[in-house]
Design a protein around this motif. Structure first.
Motif, PDB file in Angstrom:
ATOM      1  N   GLN A   1       0.882  -1.101   0.226  1.00 42.05           N
ATOM      2  CA  GLN A   1      -0.035   0.056  -0.068  1.00 42.05           C
ATOM      3  C   GLN A   1       0.728   1.248   0.090  1.00 42.05           C
ATOM      4  O   GLN A   1       0.506   2.357   0.675  1.00 42.05           O
ATOM      5  CB  GLN A   1      -1.127  -0.094   1.313  1.00 42.05           C
ATOM      6  CG  GLN A   1      -2.102  -1.301   1.324  1.00 42.05           C
ATOM      7  CD  GLN A   1      -2.917  -1.089   2.227  1.00 42.05           C
ATOM      8  OE1 GLN A   1      -3.808  -0.065   2.256  1.00 42.05           O
ATOM      9  NE2 GLN A   1      -3.098  -2.082   3.206  1.00 42.05           N
ATOM     10  N   ASN A   2       1.974   1.272  -0.697  1.00 41.74           N
ATOM     11  CA  ASN A   2       2.939   2.369  -0.826  1.00 41.74           C
ATOM     12  C   ASN A   2       3.889   2.105  -2.027  1.00 41.74           C
ATOM     13  O   ASN A   2       4.496   1.390  -2.318  1.00 41.74           O
ATOM     14  CB  ASN A   2       3.810   2.427   0.472  1.00 41.74           C
ATOM     15  CG  ASN A   2       4.714   3.613   0.422  1.00 41.74           C
ATOM     16  OD1 ASN A   2       5.643   3.658  -0.464  1.00 41.74           O
ATOM     17  ND2 ASN A   2       4.149   4.645   1.245  1.00 41.74           N
ATOM     18  N   ILE A   3       3.403   3.141  -3.098  1.00 42.14           N
ATOM     19  CA  ILE A   3       4.148   3.045  -4.306  1.00 42.14           C
ATOM     20  C   ILE A   3       5.679   3.059  -4.188  1.00 42.14           C
ATOM     21  O   ILE A   3       6.252   2.233  -4.789  1.00 42.14           O
ATOM     22  CB  ILE A   3       3.760   4.196  -5.369  1.00 42.14           C
ATOM     23  CG1 ILE A   3       2.080   4.153  -5.583  1.00 42.14           C
ATOM     24  CG2 ILE A   3       4.726   4.367  -6.545  1.00 42.14           C
ATOM     25  CD1 ILE A   3       2.086   3.171  -6.765  1.00 42.14           C
TER      26      ILE A   3
ATOM     27  N   SER B   1       4.189   3.623 -11.185  1.00 45.02           N
ATOM     28  CA  SER B   1       2.805   4.134 -11.199  1.00 45.02           C
ATOM     29  C   SER B   1       2.203   4.095 -12.640  1.00 45.02           C
ATOM     30  O   SER B   1       0.957   4.125 -12.754  1.00 45.02           O
ATOM     31  CB  SER B   1       3.233   5.701 -10.889  1.00 45.02           C
ATOM     32  OG  SER B   1       3.869   5.955  -9.527  1.00 45.02           O
TER      33      SER B   1
ATOM     34  N   GLN C   1      -1.444   2.700 -13.680  1.00 42.45           N
ATOM     35  CA  GLN C   1      -2.277   3.384 -14.307  1.00 42.45           C
ATOM     36  C   GLN C   1      -3.042   2.893 -15.457  1.00 42.45           C
ATOM     37  O   GLN C   1      -4.033   2.819 -15.909  1.00 42.45           O
ATOM     38  CB  GLN C   1      -1.761   4.907 -14.742  1.00 42.45           C
ATOM     39  CG  GLN C   1      -2.597   5.673 -15.471  1.00 42.45           C
ATOM     40  CD  GLN C   1      -1.776   6.947 -15.615  1.00 42.45           C
ATOM     41  OE1 GLN C   1      -0.812   7.460 -15.105  1.00 42.45           O
ATOM     42  NE2 GLN C   1      -2.564   7.698 -16.682  1.00 42.45           N
TER      43      GLN C   1
ATOM     44  N   PHE D   1      -7.375   1.701  -6.601  1.00 45.22           N
ATOM     45  CA  PHE D   1      -6.899   2.094  -5.208  1.00 45.22           C
ATOM     46  C   PHE D   1      -7.647   3.518  -4.851  1.00 45.22           C
ATOM     47  O   PHE D   1      -7.860   4.398  -5.798  1.00 45.22           O
ATOM     48  CB  PHE D   1      -5.308   2.402  -5.400  1.00 45.22           C
ATOM     49  CG  PHE D   1      -4.700   1.001  -5.700  1.00 45.22           C
ATOM     50  CD1 PHE D   1      -4.205   0.479  -4.740  1.00 45.22           C
ATOM     51  CD2 PHE D   1      -4.227   0.733  -6.910  1.00 45.22           C
ATOM     52  CE1 PHE D   1      -3.464  -0.881  -5.020  1.00 45.22           C
ATOM     53  CE2 PHE D   1      -3.785  -0.338  -7.361  1.00 45.22           C
ATOM     54  CZ  PHE D   1      -3.169  -1.319  -6.098  1.00 45.22           C
TER      55      PHE D   1
ATOM     56  N   ARG E   1      -6.234   6.867  -3.338  1.00 44.40           N
ATOM     57  CA  ARG E   1      -5.023   7.468  -3.071  1.00 44.40           C
ATOM     58  C   ARG E   1      -4.816   8.647  -2.098  1.00 44.40           C
ATOM     59  O   ARG E   1      -5.740   9.509  -1.919  1.00 44.40           O
ATOM     60  CB  ARG E   1      -4.378   8.106  -4.353  1.00 44.40           C
ATOM     61  CG  ARG E   1      -3.832   7.035  -5.392  1.00 44.40           C
ATOM     62  CD  ARG E   1      -4.007   7.345  -6.881  1.00 44.40           C
ATOM     63  NE  ARG E   1      -3.200   6.230  -7.882  1.00 44.40           N
ATOM     64  CZ  ARG E   1      -4.192   5.515  -8.259  1.00 44.40           C
ATOM     65  NH1 ARG E   1      -5.466   5.395  -7.865  1.00 44.40           N
ATOM     66  NH2 ARG E   1      -3.855   4.416  -8.988  1.00 44.40           N
ATOM     67  N   SER E   2      -3.809   8.711  -1.142  1.00 47.67           N
ATOM     68  CA  SER E   2      -3.721   9.829  -0.293  1.00 47.67           C
ATOM     69  C   SER E   2      -2.324  10.014  -0.238  1.00 47.67           C
ATOM     70  O   SER E   2      -1.543   9.514   0.897  1.00 47.67           O
ATOM     71  CB  SER E   2      -4.337   9.401   1.041  1.00 47.67           C
ATOM     72  OG  SER E   2      -4.037  10.355   2.016  1.00 47.67           O
TER      73      SER E   2
ATOM     74  N   ARG F   1       1.354   9.529  -0.817  1.00 46.95           N
ATOM     75  CA  ARG F   1       2.339   8.425  -1.367  1.00 46.95           C
ATOM     76  C   ARG F   1       1.475   7.065  -0.907  1.00 46.95           C
ATOM     77  O   ARG F   1       2.027   6.218  -1.357  1.00 46.95           O
ATOM     78  CB  ARG F   1       3.599   8.500  -0.606  1.00 46.95           C
ATOM     79  CG  ARG F   1       4.409   9.645  -1.479  1.00 46.95           C
ATOM     80  CD  ARG F   1       5.900   9.575  -0.846  1.00 46.95           C
ATOM     81  NE  ARG F   1       6.755  10.721  -1.209  1.00 46.95           N
ATOM     82  CZ  ARG F   1       8.155  10.771  -1.031  1.00 46.95           C
ATOM     83  NH1 ARG F   1       8.435   9.948  -0.103  1.00 46.95           N
ATOM     84  NH2 ARG F   1       8.779  11.860  -1.476  1.00 46.95           N
ATOM     85  N   ASN F   2       0.568   7.315   0.122  1.00 48.76           N
ATOM     86  CA  ASN F   2      -0.090   6.115   0.501  1.00 48.76           C
ATOM     87  C   ASN F   2      -1.328   5.708  -0.415  1.00 48.76           C
ATOM     88  O   ASN F   2      -1.865   6.884  -0.942  1.00 48.76           O
ATOM     89  CB  ASN F   2      -0.487   6.336   2.074  1.00 48.76           C
ATOM     90  CG  ASN F   2       0.997   6.209   2.983  1.00 48.76           C
ATOM     91  OD1 ASN F   2       1.881   5.444   2.656  1.00 48.76           O
ATOM     92  ND2 ASN F   2       0.847   7.226   3.969  1.00 48.76           N
ATOM     93  N   ILE F   3      -1.562   4.705  -0.548  1.00 52.23           N
ATOM     94  CA  ILE F   3      -2.995   4.418  -1.193  1.00 52.23           C
ATOM     95  C   ILE F   3      -3.675   3.084  -0.566  1.00 52.23           C
ATOM     96  O   ILE F   3      -2.950   2.428   0.427  1.00 52.23           O
ATOM     97  CB  ILE F   3      -2.559   3.800  -2.658  1.00 52.23           C
ATOM     98  CG1 ILE F   3      -1.681   2.618  -2.484  1.00 52.23           C
ATOM     99  CG2 ILE F   3      -1.895   4.806  -3.557  1.00 52.23           C
ATOM    100  CD1 ILE F   3      -1.286   2.201  -4.039  1.00 52.23           C
TER     101      ILE F   3
END
Length: 298
Positions: A16-18, A33, A37, A48, A50-51, A53-55
C-alpha cells in the motif's frame, strides 16, 4: 493485463505504498505508477484510493487482487511443472539387449557419462523384441538392437552397420582350429542359445528352417551371462552376435562359410521430437558401433 503487471499490482496491494513497492520490485517509482495506471485504464476499474504516497485498496481492487492471486498461484504451479519436466528431460531411458549391452554400456559409463554429467541414463537390458515394444509404448526413449529385418510401422529404425554372427567355442574345443564352419556342421551337436526373444536366435531359427536343417538346442537362456558360464564350463558351443563376446576370455569365434549377420540399429518412436540430449547419446552410440574392436579368436 500481463503477468508482470499482475505481480506489480499485488505488490502494491500488499505494501500500500508506491515508493516501497517500487523499491522491493527494483524498478523506478514512475515505472510502477505508470503500470498501475495502465491496469486501471485496461480494466476500467478504480483499484486504489490515493492519499499522497499512501494508497488504499478499493473494493474493486480487493476483488481483482483475489482473482489475480488465484491466477498467479496456477501460473506458479505451471512454471514448477515446466521446470520439473526440464529436469526430467535430462534423464534418458534406454533399452539395450544383452548382446549390445555387454559392448555399449561400458563405453557409455566410462566415456559418455563423464563427458555429459548433466545427462542421466536410465538403462534396462531386455530382449530385442521387448526393447522394441518398450519404445513403441514410450516407456523408453531409445533402443539399440541387433535388427533382423522385421520392422514395426510406428517405429523409426536407424541402421548403423552389420556385424557377423559367429560360432563360439572355448579354446581347446575340437572345432576351435577351424577357419570357418558350415551352419550344418555347427548345429550337429547340441548348442546353448539365447532365448527366442532375441533377434540372433530368431534369425538362426529362420535360416535353419530355410535350409531344412534341424536346430539341436540343449538350452535356451534369457541371460547372456548364463551362456558365458556354460561356455566357461565347456557345456556346449553357442552361436552369438560377434560383439557379444568381445570381452570374453578363452573363447574362439569362428565365422560361417555363408556369413550370417545382424544389423545394429537405433530405434525411436515415429513422430516424436528428438531432444538435444537424445541426439547426443545417439551420435555417441553410432560412433561406437562403427568402430572396429578386436574380437577373441583362435
Amino acid at each position: 493485463m500481463t503477468l508482470l503487471q499482475m505481480r506489480y499490482f499485488l505488490t502494491v496491494c500488499r505494501l500500500q505504498n508506491i515508493t516501497h513497492a517500487a523499491s522491493e520490485l527494483h524498478i523506478a517509482q514512475s515505472t510502477l505508477s505508470q503500470a498501475i495506471q495502465t491496469i486501471e485504464e485496461e480494466t476500467g476499474l478504480n483499484l486504489f484510493v490515493r492519499s499522497g504516497r499512501n494508497i488504499m485498496i478499493s473494493q474493486d481492487g480487493q476483488k481483482l487482487a483475489q482473482k489475480v492471486t488465484a491466477l498467479l498461484r496456477e501460473v506458479d504451479v505451471f512454471e514448477d511443472d515446466v521446470r520439473e519436466m526440464a529436469r526430467r528431460h535430462g534423464k534418458l531411458k534406454m533399452a539395450i539387449p544383452q548382446q549390445q549391452a555387454s559392448f555399449i554400456i561400458p563405453r557409455l559409463l566410462n566415456d559418455f557419462c563423464p563427458r555429459y554429467p548433466e545427462i542421466q541414463l536410465d538403462i534396462v537390458e531386455p530382449s530385442g523384441l521387448e526393447s522394441a515394444r518398450l519404445v513403441r509404448e514410450e516407456k523408453v526413449d531409445l533402443a539399440i538392437v541387433n535388427y533382423d529385418g522385421e520392422t514395426l510401422p510406428d517405429l523409426h529404425y536407424r541402421r548403423v552397420n552389420s556385424r557377423p554372427i559367429k560360432f563360439v567355442v572355448w579354446k581347446g574345443h575340437p572345432l576351435a582350429g577351424l577357419q570357418s564352419i558350415s551352419l550344418a556342421e555347427a548345429t550337429k551337436g547340441p548348442l546353448v542359445l539365447l532365448s527366442e526373444e532375441f533377434f540372433v536366435t530368431r534369425l538362426l531359427t529362420r535360416t535353419m528352417a530355410d535350409r531344412h536343417l534341424e536346430l539341436n538346442a540343449l538350452y535356451y537362456s534369457p541371460h547372456l551371462s548364463t551362456l558365458y558360464s556354460l561356455l566357461r564350463a565347456h557345456t556346449a558351443p553357442s552361436i552369438l552376435f560377434e560383439q557379444a563376446v568381445v570381452s570374453l576370455e578363452n573363447v574362439v569365434t569362428i565365422p560361417f562359410d555363408e556369413p550370417l549377420s545382424l544389423t545394429s540399429c537405433l530405434i525411436t518412436k515415429k513422430n516424436r521430437q528428438l531432444s538435444k540430449d537424445l541426439r547426443l547419446v545417439m551420435k555417441f552410440i553410432r560412433g561406437e558401433l562403427l568402430k572396429d574392436y578386436p574380437v577373441p579368436s583362435a
